[in-house]
Design a protein around this motif. Structure first.
Motif, mmCIF file in Angstrom:
data_model
loop_
_atom_site.group_PDB
_atom_site.id
_atom_site.type_symbol
_atom_site.label_atom_id
_atom_site.label_comp_id
_atom_site.label_asym_id
_atom_site.label_seq_id
_atom_site.Cartn_x
_atom_site.Cartn_y
_atom_site.Cartn_z
ATOM 1 N N SER A 75 0.812 -1.221 0.000
ATOM 2 C CA SER A 75 0.000 0.000 0.000
ATOM 3 C C SER A 75 0.847 1.273 0.000
ATOM 4 O O SER A 75 0.339 2.356 -0.282
ATOM 5 N N LEU A 76 2.137 1.161 0.276
ATOM 6 C CA LEU A 76 3.003 2.335 0.297
ATOM 7 C C LEU A 76 3.402 2.809 -1.095
ATOM 8 O O LEU A 76 3.933 3.904 -1.239
ATOM 9 N N ILE A 77 3.146 2.004 -2.110
ATOM 10 C CA ILE A 77 3.512 2.401 -3.475
ATOM 11 C C ILE A 77 2.866 3.727 -3.841
ATOM 12 O O ILE A 77 3.524 4.625 -4.338
ATOM 13 N N SER A 78 1.582 3.840 -3.604
ATOM 14 C CA SER A 78 0.865 5.045 -4.021
ATOM 15 C C SER A 78 1.212 6.265 -3.174
ATOM 16 O O SER A 78 0.983 7.395 -3.592
ATOM 17 N N SER A 79 1.783 6.053 -2.000
ATOM 18 C CA SER A 79 2.096 7.190 -1.130
ATOM 19 C C SER A 79 3.534 7.675 -1.280
ATOM 20 O O SER A 79 3.917 8.665 -0.667
ATOM 21 N N SER A 80 4.323 7.020 -2.104
ATOM 22 C CA SER A 80 5.721 7.410 -2.261
ATOM 23 C C SER A 80 6.101 7.460 -3.735
ATOM 24 O O SER A 80 6.148 6.429 -4.405
ATOM 25 N N SER A 81 6.400 8.647 -4.207
ATOM 26 C CA SER A 81 6.798 8.783 -5.612
ATOM 27 C C SER A 81 8.156 8.135 -5.868
ATOM 28 O O SER A 81 8.420 7.649 -6.974
ATOM 29 N N ILE A 82 8.997 8.075 -4.856
ATOM 30 C CA ILE A 82 10.313 7.452 -5.019
ATOM 31 C C ILE A 82 10.161 5.953 -5.268
ATOM 32 O O ILE A 82 10.806 5.388 -6.156
ATOM 33 N N ILE A 83 9.290 5.303 -4.489
ATOM 34 C CA ILE A 83 9.061 3.866 -4.683
ATOM 35 C C ILE A 83 8.433 3.620 -6.054
ATOM 36 O O ILE A 83 8.829 2.696 -6.764
ATOM 37 N N GLU A 84 7.472 4.467 -6.433
ATOM 38 C CA GLU A 84 6.845 4.320 -7.758
ATOM 39 C C GLU A 84 7.885 4.424 -8.866
ATOM 40 O O GLU A 84 7.893 3.610 -9.788
ATOM 41 N N GLU A 85 8.749 5.430 -8.785
ATOM 42 C CA GLU A 85 9.791 5.615 -9.800
ATOM 43 C C GLU A 85 10.729 4.413 -9.868
ATOM 44 O O GLU A 85 11.109 3.970 -10.958
ATOM 45 N N MET A 86 11.110 3.899 -8.704
ATOM 46 C CA MET A 86 12.008 2.757 -8.664
ATOM 47 C C MET A 86 11.373 1.544 -9.341
ATOM 48 O O MET A 86 12.014 0.859 -10.142
ATOM 49 N N ILE A 87 10.095 1.301 -9.053
ATOM 50 C CA ILE A 87 9.411 0.144 -9.641
ATOM 51 C C ILE A 87 9.241 0.318 -11.148
ATOM 52 O O ILE A 87 9.476 -0.620 -11.914
ATOM 53 N N VAL A 88 8.879 1.502 -11.587
ATOM 54 C CA VAL A 88 8.730 1.757 -13.020
ATOM 55 C C VAL A 88 10.069 1.541 -13.726
ATOM 56 O O VAL A 88 10.140 0.893 -14.778
ATOM 57 N N SER A 89 11.125 2.055 -13.125
ATOM 58 C CA SER A 89 12.462 1.899 -13.707
ATOM 59 C C SER A 89 12.863 0.430 -13.783
ATOM 60 O O SER A 89 13.379 -0.028 -14.815
ATOM 61 N N GLN A 90 12.613 -0.321 -12.734
ATOM 62 C CA GLN A 90 12.977 -1.739 -12.726
ATOM 63 C C GLN A 90 12.078 -2.559 -13.654
ATOM 64 O O GLN A 90 12.519 -3.571 -14.192
ATOM 65 N N LYS A 144 0.663 -8.175 -1.423
ATOM 66 C CA LYS A 144 0.513 -7.522 -0.127
ATOM 67 C C LYS A 144 1.812 -6.874 0.321
ATOM 68 O O LYS A 144 1.809 -5.981 1.150
ATOM 69 N N ALA A 145 2.927 -7.368 -0.223
ATOM 70 C CA ALA A 145 4.233 -6.840 0.162
ATOM 71 C C ALA A 145 5.143 -6.774 -1.056
ATOM 72 O O ALA A 145 4.940 -7.471 -2.046
ATOM 73 N N ILE A 146 6.137 -5.921 -0.950
ATOM 74 C CA ILE A 146 7.152 -5.794 -1.979
ATOM 75 C C ILE A 146 8.477 -6.182 -1.333
ATOM 76 O O ILE A 146 8.864 -5.617 -0.313
ATOM 77 N N VAL A 147 9.139 -7.164 -1.932
ATOM 78 C CA VAL A 147 10.431 -7.611 -1.427
ATOM 79 C C VAL A 147 11.488 -7.105 -2.400
ATOM 80 O O VAL A 147 11.507 -7.485 -3.569
ATOM 81 N N ILE A 148 12.340 -6.240 -1.892
ATOM 82 C CA ILE A 148 13.389 -5.653 -2.724
ATOM 83 C C ILE A 148 14.691 -6.377 -2.415
ATOM 84 O O ILE A 148 15.133 -6.413 -1.263
ATOM 85 N N THR A 149 15.272 -6.968 -3.450
ATOM 86 C CA THR A 149 16.568 -7.628 -3.291
ATOM 87 C C THR A 149 17.607 -6.808 -4.057
ATOM 88 O O THR A 149 17.274 -5.818 -4.711
ATOM 89 N N SER A 150 18.828 -7.255 -3.990
ATOM 90 C CA SER A 150 19.891 -6.521 -4.668
ATOM 91 C C SER A 150 19.733 -6.548 -6.193
ATOM 92 O O SER A 150 20.237 -5.660 -6.872
ATOM 93 N N ASP A 151 18.999 -7.532 -6.736
ATOM 94 C CA ASP A 151 18.851 -7.644 -8.189
ATOM 95 C C ASP A 151 17.430 -7.481 -8.706
ATOM 96 O O ASP A 151 17.233 -6.996 -9.809
ATOM 97 N N VAL A 152 16.443 -7.917 -7.920
ATOM 98 C CA VAL A 152 15.072 -8.017 -8.412
ATOM 99 C C VAL A 152 14.099 -7.480 -7.367
ATOM 100 O O VAL A 152 14.375 -7.514 -6.172
#
Length: 94
Positions: free
Chosen positions: A23-38, A53-61
């Motif tokens: 749910s934090l995706i829509s509240s953070s433009s930085i997270i949105e940009e990172m996901i769009v870029s990836q 329900k969750a986003i797991v960020i690893t060093s590659d994916v």
């Protein structure tokens, strides 16, 4: 150690950078940009049923997990606890 994050994905716990609530995706433009870029780089793995329900960020994916942050945290902590346990098994008899 490894963590099962749902949708038949198992990752190494040492590769996890962050686990955040979906749910934090829509509240953070930085997270949105990172996901769009990836996504452009094809480094995002979506949940099969699009029920993330969750986003797991690893060093590659970046993984979209159908499991909650709380569940993933418990699984990660369980692995840490297991690593700290001493081995009380008996030596094999010869």
């Amino acid at each position: 150690m490894f963590i099962h994050i749902g949708d038949d994905h198992v990752i190494q716990s040492k590769d996890v950078v962050a686990i955040i609530d979906h749910s934090l995706i829509s509240s953070s433009s930085i997270i949105e940009e990172m996901i769009v870029s990836q996504r452009k780089n094809r480094r995002v793995i979506e949940s099969k049923e699009n029920q993330a329900k969750a986003i797991v960020i690893t060093s590659d994916v970046i993984y979209f997990s159908p499991l909650s942050v709380y569940t993933l945290k418990k699984r990660a902590n369980m692995m840490t606890t297991l690593n700290k346990l001493e081995d009380f098994s008996e030596e094999p008899m010869e």
